[in-house]
Write a protein that holds these residues in place. Sequence first.
Motif, short mmCIF file in Angstrom:
data_model
loop_
_atom_site.label_atom_id
_atom_site.label_comp_id
_atom_site.label_asym_id
_atom_site.label_seq_id
_atom_site.Cartn_x
_atom_site.Cartn_y
_atom_site.Cartn_z
N CYS A 165 0.82 -1.21 0.00
CA CYS A 165 0.00 0.00 0.00
C CYS A 165 0.85 1.26 0.00
O CYS A 165 0.60 2.20 -0.78
N SER A 166 1.84 1.33 0.88
CA SER A 166 2.66 2.53 0.97
C SER A 166 3.47 2.75 -0.29
O SER A 166 3.67 3.89 -0.73
N THR A 167 3.96 1.67 -0.89
CA THR A 167 4.71 1.78 -2.14
C THR A 167 3.85 2.36 -3.25
O THR A 167 4.26 3.26 -4.00
N ALA A 168 2.60 1.85 -3.34
CA ALA A 168 1.70 2.34 -4.39
C ALA A 168 1.28 3.78 -4.13
O ALA A 168 1.18 4.59 -5.06
N ALA A 169 1.02 4.14 -2.87
CA ALA A 169 0.61 5.51 -2.54
C ALA A 169 1.74 6.49 -2.84
O ALA A 169 1.50 7.59 -3.36
N ARG A 170 2.97 6.10 -2.52
CA ARG A 170 4.11 6.97 -2.82
C ARG A 170 4.25 7.17 -4.33
O ARG A 170 4.51 8.28 -4.80
N ALA A 171 4.07 6.09 -5.10
CA ALA A 171 4.17 6.19 -6.55
C ALA A 171 3.07 7.08 -7.12
O ALA A 171 3.25 7.69 -8.19
N ALA A 172 1.93 7.19 -6.41
CA ALA A 172 0.83 8.04 -6.86
C ALA A 172 1.02 9.50 -6.46
O ALA A 172 0.15 10.34 -6.74
#
Length: 368
Positions: free
Chosen positions: A313-320
């Motif tokens: 989740c945190s990886t995807a949120a950072r990428a967004a």
Amino acid sequence: MIRLARSSDAEAVAEIYRPAVVERATSFELEPPDASEMSARIVGCLERMPWLVAEEDGRVVGYAYASAHRTRAAYQWSVEVSAYVVETNQRRGTGRALYEALFRALVLQGFRNAYAGITLPNAASDGFHRSLGFTRVGVFRDVGFKLGKWHDVAWLERPLVARDDTMPAPPIPLATLAESPLLSAAIAGEPTPRFRQATPSDVPAISNLIDVSVRGLSEPFYTRQQIDSAMRYLFGPDSQLIADGTYYVAEVDGEVIACGGWSRRLTLHGGDQAKHGDDPVIDPRLAPARIRAFFVHPRWARKGIGRLLFYECSTAARAAGFHELELTATLPGEPLYNTLGFTVVERGAVQMPDGVELPTARMRLALP
């Protein structure tokens, strides 16, 4: 015993590998790496993928590792694998045990396909790989020159999980898994969770999991009345998260045993039954992403699954483009979020339509 390799294994690993370089065309290297070089390879590999050794009576008798299949982003779920075993341990199951442990670790990380190259002719290696589920996909003719002649290389493939069209979650680097009990359990042969994006067909399983998780893990923190009210009015699948592709499940042998996600929308907590009206998208420059609806089956609690879901989740949120995360923590979930670095910014309670209040904490975390 099979375990993760250490840099101190380098000398033994170099000796196991040496005959493949100097005596045979099994490897296309021309100069055998020394212990120093092998140590650097082990350490570098373990940042991203597994390197395992088999040990007997304190002596390393074989090793297996994975490496990237290609460097472009769409290849990230595929790996190449290799295994080498001392001559005295060949045909004694050491290579099979190494590969099977390697595959379980790769599944836990989120990889989907494994490939292996075999210099021809090599009937023993070809049969070994086929016995482990590899199938041949083609032959590179005269692709390498060594020991005075040209050699063909056969390429074989093996799916690590059943093929489907489910959107894969980004693979979890081995360094992130290094301290997880799930990794050591996978290497030891225990059932291995697979992480993937949730789909609408998962909703019934997610609903069942939420019920089992809340009732099994909340009783020390909430009364039965609070749990029943929350299950009726608050907890449940959020179909918008699934539609947005920001919700994940962990499954073992087809059973969903954990779920959790993140959101770029305004809603901070609650399933479909708790939402009213629109759920607008938020600006990552102005507001934090939401961490949403983490639930784990009681059988799998405190084994590190929540931490791995949070990584996705945190990886995807950072990428967004988000720089901060926010969530509403229940009392059973607050210890997990504390260990992840979240801090409480406000304590309060969610009030259900029947007047029952569920104590919660609003928590935040700045993304590095």
